[in-house]
Design an enzyme around this catalytic site. Structure first.
Site, PDB file in Angstrom:
ATOM      1  N   HIS A  91       0.858  -1.187   0.000  1.00 30.52           N
ATOM      2  CA  HIS A  91       0.000   0.000   0.000  1.00 30.52           C
ATOM      3  C   HIS A  91       0.895   1.238   0.000  1.00 30.52           C
ATOM      4  O   HIS A  91       1.231   1.795   1.047  1.00 30.52           O
ATOM      5  CB  HIS A  91      -0.896  -0.021   1.238  1.00 30.52           C
ATOM      6  N   ASP A 130      -2.028 -10.140   0.755  1.00 30.68           N
ATOM      7  CA  ASP A 130      -1.190  -9.225  -0.025  1.00 30.68           C
ATOM      8  C   ASP A 130      -2.064  -8.428  -0.986  1.00 30.68           C
ATOM      9  O   ASP A 130      -2.092  -8.676  -2.192  1.00 30.68           O
ATOM     10  CB  ASP A 130      -0.135 -10.027  -0.776  1.00 30.68           C
ATOM     11  N   GLU A 153       0.571  -1.919   4.533  1.00 33.78           N
ATOM     12  CA  GLU A 153       1.096  -0.558   4.604  1.00 33.78           C
ATOM     13  C   GLU A 153       2.404  -0.515   5.399  1.00 33.78           C
ATOM     14  O   GLU A 153       2.484  -1.056   6.501  1.00 33.78           O
ATOM     15  CB  GLU A 153       0.078   0.374   5.257  1.00 33.78           C
TER      16      GLU A 153
END
Length: 473
Positions: free
Chosen positions: A370, A418, A427
């Site tokens: 992310h 994932d 993240e």
């Protein structure tokens, strides 16, 4: 490159670090990141040098401290209570509505400002500048600049004059309202104690140690129960206890600090026992310690637990101790180091998913991190906010590998998804990466030839942190 210019404001806020795959700059975790990286260098600079990374990590720290020095405008001589502190650049509205790499940003980047009530950020900046001044102690001019700024901030922050308030930055909407959902601060005394402790190491001025030890109990009273025994961007009390224990072990100053030092030492021993006992902190079936609220994003906390446990085992090794007793239980250095290594091994692939959670390490690692810059291809094309959504929701791997990034990690059942759209798994953050760097260098093998003959070739600098401290006679 225009950060700091917004509406009628014309500050220089260029630099610093974007965080968590976003294009926002948060002052609070930035300062924490610099404090932690600096601590790791102070302890293990021989190891950094041995692997050719010392100048690299110092460059990273200086990039951070250069930015921290820009974040505050000192009180003027005409107003003892005026202080401007910049807590954030960029806002969540743009981040929520726009998946865009920073090179393409054209939207406005609001600036958030605080006054004296942002005691937590101020304390953390004091700690970062002070610790970094020790890192750069061979560079007298820059080190002196860092110390001077830290002392000026300290004098302003801890004073109890009428009209001067202390508090957390997220209590004030104009200062930390935007940051609440990301970095909500639950207290400020721990940061002031942390800052005072590092300023003492940087200067040798006992008044800073007096403040830290006198306020340590108040920090314990303020500490949220759910944060007890955790070292992360919101809680520095655990790490301060380790630092004060270090002082007691190797540079005991005696009266009037015995009580606070003894309390810190006991707290540190209990901390190490908590790492090894399943009664306080549970572990996943795969062996990952769970310290965070709701057991989410566990790797950041596992990394700092790994760092502190290895660091403390090295302290004990220098004292030629084989272990420590806490209550009816105890731990050996071997057991403590095994725990430290187990957490890093888990992060790097020794887990039920057989996945390395450090991007780019091993054969299997997260490929849909992310992160805006990593997820958008670099093809000299400007992508608008609307066009960025195709990259956010794409099922394809990121076109750019974010080498070295530590993602948030698996859930409490060792499961990991994932997916770019699930930041609670994928993240990264600068704070979590700082913890992993510290853990990795602590666990790295010591150089074969050590310049520090008193460190038993542990790769530590046992006494360098005390260069400015003199015993009371």
């Amino acid at each position: 490159m225009q950060d700091g210019i917004f509406n009628n404001m014309h500050a220089d806020l260029v630099g610093g670090f974007y965080d968590s795959g976003n294009n926002i700059k948060f002052s609070f975790p930035t300062a924490y990141t610099i404090s932690l990286l600096s601590w790791s260098v102070i302890e293990y600079h021989e190891k950094y040098a041995d692997i050719g990374e010392l100048e690299h990590v110092k460059d990273i720290i200086k990039w951070g401290t250069d930015y921290l020095l820009k974040l505050f405008v000192s009180p003027s001589s005409t107003s003892a209570y005026s202080l401007i502190l910049y807590s954030q650049v960029g806002n969540t509205d743009n981040e929520t509505n726009c998946w865009q790499r920073p090179e393409d940003m054209s939207y406005e980047r609001p600036i958030y400002m605080c006054n004296s009530k942002a005691s937590d950020i101020l304390g953390e900046i004091i700690a970062a500048l002070s610790a970094a001044s020790i890192v750069f102690k061979q560079e007298n001019v820059y080190s002196g600049e860092l110390i001077k700024a830290a002392e000026k901030l300290y004098d302003f922050t801890v004073k109890n004059d009428t009209g001067h308030e202390q508090g957390t930055y997220t209590e004030v909407s104009a200062c930390g309202g935007e940051a609440r959902k990301f970095y909500n601060s639950t207290g400020y005394i721990d940061e002031l104690v942390w800052g005072g402790t590092w300023l003492f190491f940087a200067t040798g001025n006992n008044s800073y140690l007096e403040y830290a030890t006198e306020r340590f109990e108040a920090a314990e009273d303020e500490e949220a129960i759910s944060d007890t025994g955790i070292f992360y961007w919101n809680n520095k009390l655990t790490a301060t206890a380790v630092l004060l224990t270090r002082l007691r072990f190797f540079r005991d100053l005696g009266y009037p600090y015995e009580s606070a030092m003894g309390s810190s030492s006991n707290r540190t021993d209990q901390l190490m026992c908590s790492y090894l006992s399943d009664e306080i902190f549970k572990k996943t079936e795969g062996g990952l310690i769970l310290q965070s609220r709701n057991n989410d994003e566990p790797l950041e906390y596992a990394a700092t637990a790994s760092f502190l446990s290895k660091l403390y085992s090295d302290y004990l090794d220098l004292l030629r101790r084989s272990g420590v007793s806490c209550g009816g239980d105890g731990f050996s250095l071997t057991t403590l180091r095994s725990f430290s290594m187990s957490q890093v091994n888990y992060i790097l692939g020794d887990n039920p998913m057989k996945m390395s959670y450090m991007v780019g390490f091993g054969d299997k690692y997260p490929t849909r991190v992310h992160h805006r810059s990593a997820s958008i291809t670099w093809d000299d094309h400007h992508y608008s906010c609307a066009e960025g959504d195709r990259w956010l929701y794409s099922k394809e791997p990121n076109p750019n590998v974010l080498l070295g990034a530590l993602v948030a990690g698996p859930d409490e059942f060792d499961k990991f998804s994932d997916e770019r759209g699930k930041p609670w798994f994928t993240e990264p953050s600068i704070a979590s990466n700082a913890g992993l760097v510290a853990a990795l260098v602590a666990l790295h093998e010591a150089p074969r030839k050590s310049s520090n003959s008193t460190a038993f070739n542990l790769g530590m600098d046992q006494m360098g942190i005390f260069d400015n401290i003199y015993l009371i006679t």
